[in-house]
Design a protein around this motif. Structure first.
Motif: not given
Ligand code: TXA
Ligand code: MG
Length: 352
Positions: A29-30, A184
């Protein structure tokens, strides 16, 4: 699970008003806000207790709007989008000038993905159709809907337990089918150098190589400049409050007995048959295939964490590539387990 149009309409209205909406994706979930509205995005950081320099992923209804969010998009990004979107793959690209700095944690890159969950897609499409965003810059910034450093939610009830009244609306889509966060891939080095895998997930390096012809370079540590580019790349993350320790299958029975004799309550997460389950305070058996295990993992960790056990033992998982994303999450969970949130990032020791 059915969600009617009235609920989607309410979610759209809340997003337009700068409020937060929680929605299911195929991964976890987001907690979402209008990614073009800096004040709304700021509310995400407050609700999660997340440091301001941790960038967010922007969720899009399709790859059509990608060039509003990113610039100098390499061919490989389009190829990966075509192959895996909608789906559990996040692309890191160079940020377009219009993207608010708060979304990207002040970096010149942006993370984007098109989620595959029907409710997420319905919300994203409805938001675009309603003219959401600013000047055609339309997307929903959403990190996992947990308090910073904690276990990501894979059911609506987890979100309520984590964020409570901090969010206006939770769209309930049942259990998330993938269960761990998206893969990612950083493509900001362009088409001439290998992309970098910043977080393993359901989409594997081999699947990526099959599309773009090159294996991503696996990054195991945060960027050298100390910027926490991927918060999930902190040594301690995704963590329960009960200490957690890995045990090889042959050692399990002996250790469980030993702990019981010293009066310690032991909870076990396992995937193979167990000889002496009666000695356990609590036990959960997960499917022995990586996809089934991932789907159930976070709910199981949450459940075991609430059993008032002294320790959670995790049966060591197979070392095969198909288990790599699960191993990554479990090892980070072990690093953060049993610690107050503030202590986590600096601590890697785990003892029974
Ligand atoms: O599965 C997923 O990706 C879930 C669902 C909700 O989409 N979202 C998720 O978001 O896991 P979050 O914020 O918990 O983790 C996203 C990761 C973070 O560790 C953040 O640092 C990385 O993505 N991230 C986002 N933008 C970035 C960027 N411009 N450069 C490097 N890392 C980035
Ligand atoms: Mg997260």
């Amino acid at each position: 699970m059915r969600t009617d149009q009235a609920v989607i309409d309410r979610a759209v209205a809340l997003l337009q008003a700068g409020e937060l909406v929680v929605f299911p994706t195929e991964t976890v979930y987001g907690v979402g806000a209008d990614a073009a509205n800096p004040a709304a995005v700021g509310r995400i950081f407050t609700a999660k207790g997340r440091p301001a320099d941790h960038p967010l992923i922007v969720h899009l209804p399709g790859d059509g709007g990608l060039d509003r969010w990113a610039r100098d998009i390499p061919t490989r990004a389009w190829e990966l989008a075509e192959a895996f979107w909608p789906g559990p793959l996040t692309l890191i690209l160079k940020r377009a000038p219009a993207v608010p700095a708060i979304v990207t944690g002040g970096q010149d890159t942006v993370g984007v993905r098109v989620p595959a969950h029907p409710l997420a897609l319905a919300l994203l499409r409805a938001y675009a159709e309603a003219g959401g965003g600013v000047d055609g810059l339309c997307g929903i910034a959403a990190p996992s809907a947990n308090r910073f450093g904690r276990i990501s939610p894979t059911e609506a009830a987890h979100v309520r337990a984590e964020l409570g009244d901090a969010v206006q609306l939770i769209l309930d889509g049942g259990r998330c089918p993938v269960g761990i966060e998206s893969t990612i891939v950083d493509l900001t080095r362009g088409d001439n150098q290998a992309p970098r895998l910043l977080r393993p997930g359901r989409v594997t390096p081999e699947q990526i190589a099959a599309v773009i012809g090159v294996l991503p370079e696996i990054v195991t540590r945060p960027a050298d400049d100390g910027t926490p580019r991927v918060s999930g790349s902190l040594a301690a993350h995704y963590a329960p409050t009960t200490p957690l320790r890995f045990v090889m299958q042959p050692d399990l029975a002996g250790l469980i007995d030993e702990l019981r004799q010293t009066g310690r309550r032991c909870a076990l997460l396992h995937h193979s048959q167990l000889p002496n389950a009666s000695a356990l305070h609590a036990g959960l058996r997960l499917p022995a295939d990586p996809q089934g295990y991932a789907r159930a993992l976070y709910a199981a960790l949450r459940e075991l964490d609430q059993m008032a056990a002294d320790i959670i033992l995790v049966e060591e998982i197979p070392a095969a590539p198909a288990w790599a994303a699960i191993a990554d999450r479990l090892h980070r969970a072990a690093c953060g387990a049993g610690l107050a949130t503030n202590d986590r990032a600096s601590t890697t020791q785990v003892r029974p």
